[in-house]
Design an enzyme around this catalytic site. Structure first.
Site: not given
Ligand code: IMP
Length: 183
Positions: A156-157, A48, A103-104, A107, A135, A169
């Site tokens: 979700f984006v 990402g 990071e992209d 969440d 988020k 992507r």
């Molecule tokens: P976390 O461990 O919950 O912070 O998840 C992070 C990972 O979940 C990111 O690196 C993304 O790969 C994926 N992710 C979380 N939210 C989104 C979204 O809205 N769109 C696409 N990928 C997401």
């Protein structure tokens, strides 16, 4: 891919290419200032963060090094669990280095928490995080992020590195998907 080519797939465009570029210029300048006199190692999290890494590094006017990690986070559907496996480790020894993880999106922050404790154990001189999108749950979980592109709603984006089923992507902006795409 331009947003207008697939506009039927979206309910809302959150940020255009120009919005993202403007914000990255600000962050690049801030990072240049904060790391003045230090040579930074940017660590991108595949897949990402490819777009953010490319654009953030070019928005900076100081030397930086780059390395990549690939991790897989086990989760159900669109939620991660925090159980992480390293698929590709760094090529660089980060001990005594100034490290900025790129990071992209954050969440829940579970993926990142794992990654940070793993990297911290390698003895970097400093360890900070930059994310393009964040988020609300990441804020609740108090993930300490130094640089944030945009705080976004809990939706979700896709686009700018973020995918749904491997697609979108390469979209230049960021948008929320229309229900007909995922249902
Ligand atoms: P976390 O461990 O919950 O912070 O998840 C992070 C990972 O979940 C990111 O690196 C993304 O790969 C994926 N992710 C979380 N939210 C989104 C979204 O809205 N769109 C696409 N990928 C997401």
């Amino acid at each position: 891919m331009d947003l207008e080519h697939v506009s039927d797939d979206f309910t809302r465009v959150l940020y255009t290419e120009a919005d993202i570029e403007r914000r990255l210029q600000e962050l690049g300048a801030q990072i240049d200032q904060d790391y003045d006199g230090k040579e930074l190692l940017l660590i991108g999290v595949l897949n990402g963060a490819v777009m953010v890494m490319a654009d953030l590094s070019r928005a900076m006017n100081s030397h930086c090094h780059m390395d990549w990690m690939a991790i897989s986070s086990y989760g159900s559907g669109t939620k991660s669990s925090g159980v992480v496996r390293i698929l590709k480790d760094l090529n660089t020894d980060i001990s005594e280095r100034h490290v900025l993880v790129v990071e992209d999106i954050i969440d829940t922050g579970l993926t990142l928490s794992y990654l940070l404790s793993n990297l911290a154990s390698r003895g970097p001189a400093s360890l900070e995080i930059m994310t393009m999108f964040r988020k609300p749950e990441a804020l609740e979980n108090r993930v300490d992020v130094r640089y944030v592109g945009f705080d976004i709603p809990n939706e979700f984006v896709v686009g700018y590195g973020l995918d749904f089923g491997g697609r979108y992507r390469n979209l230049k902006g960021v948008a929320t998907l229309a229900p007909h795409v995922y249902s």
